[in-house]
Design a protein around this motif. Structure first.
Motif, PDB file in Angstrom:
ATOM      1  N   PRO A 235      -1.030   4.221  -0.287  1.00 16.56           N
ATOM      2  CA  PRO A 235       0.392   4.455  -0.578  1.00 16.56           C
ATOM      3  C   PRO A 235       0.797   3.826  -1.909  1.00 16.56           C
ATOM      4  O   PRO A 235       1.220   2.674  -1.968  1.00 16.56           O
ATOM      5  N   SER A 236       0.689   4.572  -2.983  1.00 15.38           N
ATOM      6  CA  SER A 236       0.951   4.035  -4.317  1.00 15.38           C
ATOM      7  C   SER A 236       2.436   4.033  -4.643  1.00 15.38           C
ATOM      8  O   SER A 236       3.072   5.094  -4.722  1.00 15.38           O
ATOM      9  N   ARG A 237       2.999   2.867  -4.852  1.00 16.28           N
ATOM     10  CA  ARG A 237       4.390   2.768  -5.298  1.00 16.28           C
ATOM     11  C   ARG A 237       4.508   3.089  -6.778  1.00 16.28           C
ATOM     12  O   ARG A 237       5.505   3.646  -7.228  1.00 16.28           O
ATOM     13  N   LYS A 238       3.498   2.729  -7.541  1.00 14.08           N
ATOM     14  CA  LYS A 238       3.540   2.960  -8.989  1.00 14.08           C
ATOM     15  C   LYS A 238       3.548   4.451  -9.303  1.00 14.08           C
ATOM     16  O   LYS A 238       4.221   4.891 -10.242  1.00 14.08           O
ATOM     17  N   ASN A 239       2.807   5.243  -8.530  1.00  9.14           N
ATOM     18  CA  ASN A 239       2.768   6.685  -8.738  1.00  9.14           C
ATOM     19  C   ASN A 239       3.839   7.431  -7.956  1.00  9.14           C
ATOM     20  O   ASN A 239       4.076   8.605  -8.201  1.00  9.14           O
ATOM     21  N   GLY A 240       4.456   6.756  -6.990  1.00  8.63           N
ATOM     22  CA  GLY A 240       5.474   7.402  -6.172  1.00  8.63           C
ATOM     23  C   GLY A 240       4.916   8.422  -5.209  1.00  8.63           C
ATOM     24  O   GLY A 240       5.625   9.325  -4.761  1.00  8.63           O
ATOM     25  N   GLU A 241       3.628   8.299  -4.877  1.00 11.02           N
ATOM     26  CA  GLU A 241       2.998   9.229  -3.955  1.00 11.02           C
ATOM     27  C   GLU A 241       1.733   8.586  -3.396  1.00 11.02           C
ATOM     28  O   GLU A 241       1.285   7.538  -3.882  1.00 11.02           O
ATOM     29  N   SER A 242       1.179   9.192  -2.372  1.00 14.76           N
ATOM     30  CA  SER A 242      -0.048   8.668  -1.781  1.00 14.76           C
ATOM     31  C   SER A 242      -1.259   9.191  -2.540  1.00 14.76           C
ATOM     32  O   SER A 242      -1.273  10.321  -3.019  1.00 14.76           O
ATOM     33  N   ILE A 243      -2.285   8.358  -2.636  1.00 19.79           N
ATOM     34  CA  ILE A 243      -3.491   8.663  -3.393  1.00 19.79           C
ATOM     35  C   ILE A 243      -4.659   8.829  -2.426  1.00 19.79           C
ATOM     36  O   ILE A 243      -4.898   7.966  -1.575  1.00 19.79           O
ATOM     37  N   VAL A 244      -5.373   9.945  -2.552  1.00 23.40           N
ATOM     38  CA  VAL A 244      -6.543  10.187  -1.712  1.00 23.40           C
ATOM     39  C   VAL A 244      -7.743   9.448  -2.288  1.00 23.40           C
ATOM     40  O   VAL A 244      -8.123   9.677  -3.436  1.00 23.40           O
ATOM     41  N   CYS A 245      -8.339   8.562  -1.497  1.00 15.38           N
ATOM     42  CA  CYS A 245      -9.499   7.786  -1.928  1.00 15.38           C
ATOM     43  C   CYS A 245     -10.695   8.165  -1.059  1.00 15.38           C
ATOM     44  O   CYS A 245     -10.611   8.171   0.172  1.00 15.38           O
ATOM     45  N   GLU A 246     -11.815   8.464  -1.718  1.00 13.17           N
ATOM     46  CA  GLU A 246     -12.999   8.935  -1.004  1.00 13.17           C
ATOM     47  C   GLU A 246     -13.636   7.832  -0.167  1.00 13.17           C
ATOM     48  O   GLU A 246     -14.206   8.089   0.886  1.00 13.17           O
ATOM     49  N   VAL A 247     -13.552   6.596  -0.648  1.00  9.16           N
ATOM     50  CA  VAL A 247     -14.099   5.449   0.086  1.00  9.16           C
ATOM     51  C   VAL A 247     -13.098   4.303  -0.010  1.00  9.16           C
ATOM     52  O   VAL A 247     -12.227   4.278  -0.875  1.00  9.16           O
ATOM     53  N   ARG A 248     -13.247   3.334   0.868  1.00  6.73           N
ATOM     54  CA  ARG A 248     -12.305   2.214   0.902  1.00  6.73           C
ATOM     55  C   ARG A 248     -12.362   1.384  -0.389  1.00  6.73           C
ATOM     56  O   ARG A 248     -11.359   0.794  -0.796  1.00  6.73           O
ATOM     57  N   LEU A 249     -13.521   1.332  -1.034  1.00  3.56           N
ATOM     58  CA  LEU A 249     -13.636   0.572  -2.276  1.00  3.56           C
ATOM     59  C   LEU A 249     -12.670   1.116  -3.336  1.00  3.56           C
ATOM     60  O   LEU A 249     -12.108   0.346  -4.119  1.00  3.56           O
ATOM     61  N   GLU A 250     -12.470   2.435  -3.370  1.00  5.22           N
ATOM     62  CA  GLU A 250     -11.520   3.027  -4.310  1.00  5.22           C
ATOM     63  C   GLU A 250     -10.098   2.575  -3.987  1.00  5.22           C
ATOM     64  O   GLU A 250      -9.303   2.289  -4.892  1.00  5.22           O
ATOM     65  N   ALA A 251      -9.761   2.516  -2.708  1.00 10.08           N
ATOM     66  CA  ALA A 251      -8.430   2.046  -2.314  1.00 10.08           C
ATOM     67  C   ALA A 251      -8.235   0.592  -2.717  1.00 10.08           C
ATOM     68  O   ALA A 251      -7.145   0.196  -3.152  1.00 10.08           O
ATOM     69  N   ASP A 252      -9.284  -0.209  -2.609  1.00 11.56           N
ATOM     70  CA  ASP A 252      -9.188  -1.610  -3.036  1.00 11.56           C
ATOM     71  C   ASP A 252      -8.942  -1.710  -4.536  1.00 11.56           C
ATOM     72  O   ASP A 252      -8.217  -2.595  -5.000  1.00 11.56           O
ATOM     73  N   ALA A 253      -9.538  -0.791  -5.308  1.00 11.34           N
ATOM     74  CA  ALA A 253      -9.291  -0.777  -6.758  1.00 11.34           C
ATOM     75  C   ALA A 253      -7.830  -0.468  -7.051  1.00 11.34           C
ATOM     76  O   ALA A 253      -7.253  -0.987  -8.024  1.00 11.34           O
ATOM     77  N   CYS A 254      -7.205   0.353  -6.214  1.00  9.86           N
ATOM     78  CA  CYS A 254      -5.797   0.727  -6.430  1.00  9.86           C
ATOM     79  C   CYS A 254      -4.876  -0.491  -6.392  1.00  9.86           C
ATOM     80  O   CYS A 254      -3.873  -0.529  -7.116  1.00  9.86           O
ATOM     81  N   PHE A 255      -5.193  -1.482  -5.566  1.00  9.46           N
ATOM     82  CA  PHE A 255      -4.359  -2.689  -5.526  1.00  9.46           C
ATOM     83  C   PHE A 255      -4.322  -3.360  -6.899  1.00  9.46           C
ATOM     84  O   PHE A 255      -3.270  -3.858  -7.325  1.00  9.46           O
ATOM     85  N   HIS A 256      -5.446  -3.370  -7.596  1.00  5.03           N
ATOM     86  CA  HIS A 256      -5.498  -3.995  -8.926  1.00  5.03           C
ATOM     87  C   HIS A 256      -4.657  -3.218  -9.929  1.00  5.03           C
ATOM     88  O   HIS A 256      -3.968  -3.815 -10.760  1.00  5.03           O
ATOM     89  N   TRP A 257      -4.697  -1.891  -9.873  1.00  8.58           N
ATOM     90  CA  TRP A 257      -3.897  -1.090 -10.797  1.00  8.58           C
ATOM     91  C   TRP A 257      -2.411  -1.205 -10.494  1.00  8.58           C
ATOM     92  O   TRP A 257      -1.582  -1.191 -11.392  1.00  8.58           O
ATOM     93  N   GLU A 258      -2.075  -1.332  -9.234  1.00 12.82           N
ATOM     94  CA  GLU A 258      -0.671  -1.535  -8.877  1.00 12.82           C
ATOM     95  C   GLU A 258      -0.156  -2.859  -9.441  1.00 12.82           C
ATOM     96  O   GLU A 258       0.984  -2.961  -9.881  1.00 12.82           O
ATOM     97  N   TYR A 259      -1.006  -3.867  -9.442  1.00 16.17           N
ATOM     98  CA  TYR A 259      -0.618  -5.201  -9.906  1.00 16.17           C
ATOM     99  C   TYR A 259      -0.581  -5.297 -11.428  1.00 16.17           C
ATOM    100  O   TYR A 259       0.229  -6.043 -11.996  1.00 16.17           O
ATOM    101  N   ASP A 260      -1.425  -4.542 -12.109  1.00 18.15           N
ATOM    102  CA  ASP A 260      -1.564  -4.629 -13.558  1.00 18.15           C
ATOM    103  C   ASP A 260      -0.332  -4.039 -14.246  1.00 18.15           C
ATOM    104  O   ASP A 260      -0.085  -2.830 -14.172  1.00 18.15           O
ATOM    105  N   LYS A 261       0.420  -4.871 -14.963  1.00 15.49           N
ATOM    106  CA  LYS A 261       1.635  -4.406 -15.621  1.00 15.49           C
ATOM    107  C   LYS A 261       1.359  -3.398 -16.731  1.00 15.49           C
ATOM    108  O   LYS A 261       2.251  -2.628 -17.108  1.00 15.49           O
TER     109      LYS A 261
END
Length: 216
Positions: free
Chosen positions: A31-57
């Protein structure tokens, strides 16, 4: 298919078809707040990467399976779809491949990534390989997951109330002391302020009520 829930929002459709969870994989909806939509991730590792991009200003947006690249790899023509395209505030774009440490080192992948890097460099874009040892550094990742999740649903009124309280208090303070105030801020507002870096703390230790936070 596993979903990390968020209120509202659509799902970004990837270029390459992502199948439902298979053996050894767990498809996740992030559930990406930065993109305003949900992101389909093929594996959980990709979803974990999304947390870093959400945090990165510096990250403005990101999207999965963005483009099919036609590459020459060791004399053969191959097509390749990077896992993500990440757009930064300076206008630059990075195509990202997310791979476990024990997979990316295989010669066939290394050759592919070199070809992708050279191809994208000619277009004025970057290629980045992100591995699980980079993405899942602890306790940083758990802190990102915890604060991002606990900030869900925080209201503008809660955020404004926290800012008003902080303006009358002296930093640093422990999170537990803030929550023990006669009229304390909500836990969600504190988590949101931490994730959005309005409050600062040591991310190299697990965030808890004994963590000291700074502001101003």
């Amino acid at each position: 298919m596993k979903k990390l829930r968020i209120n509202g929002g659509e799902t970004a459709s990837p270029l390459r078809n992502i199948k439902r969870s298979q053996f050894g994989k767990q498809t996740t909806i992030f559930p990406s707040r930065k993109n305003g939509e949900s992101i389909v991730c093929e594996v959980r590792l990709e979803a974990d990467a999304c947390f870093h991009w959400e945090y990165d200003k510096d990250v403005i947006s990101y999207r999965p399976q963005p483009e099919r690249l036609v590459l020459e790899v060791e004399g053969k023509i191959r097509t390749y779809v990077p896992d993500f395209e990440v757009l930064y505030s300076d206008g630059s774009t990075t195509f990202v491949e997310v791979k476990p440490d024990n997979v990316y080192r295989k010669p066939k992948y290394l050759a592919l990534y070199r070809a992708a890097e050279e191809f994208l460099h000619k277009r004025g874009q970057r290629f980045q390989l992100l591995t699980d040892s980079q993405i899942r550094q602890q306790p940083r990742l758990n802190n990102l997951i915890k604060t991002y999740s606990q900030a869900r649903g925080v209201t503008p009124i809660e955020r404004a109330y926290l800012r008003d309280q902080l303006s009358m208090l002296k930093a640093p303070m422990q999170i537990g002391d803030l929550l023990a105030l006669p009229s304390p801020p909500s836990p969600a507002s504190l988590s949101a302020a931490l994730f959005e870096q309005e409050l600062r703390c040591n991310w190299d230790k697990p965030i808890s009520t004994s963590s000291r936070v700074f502001w101003g």
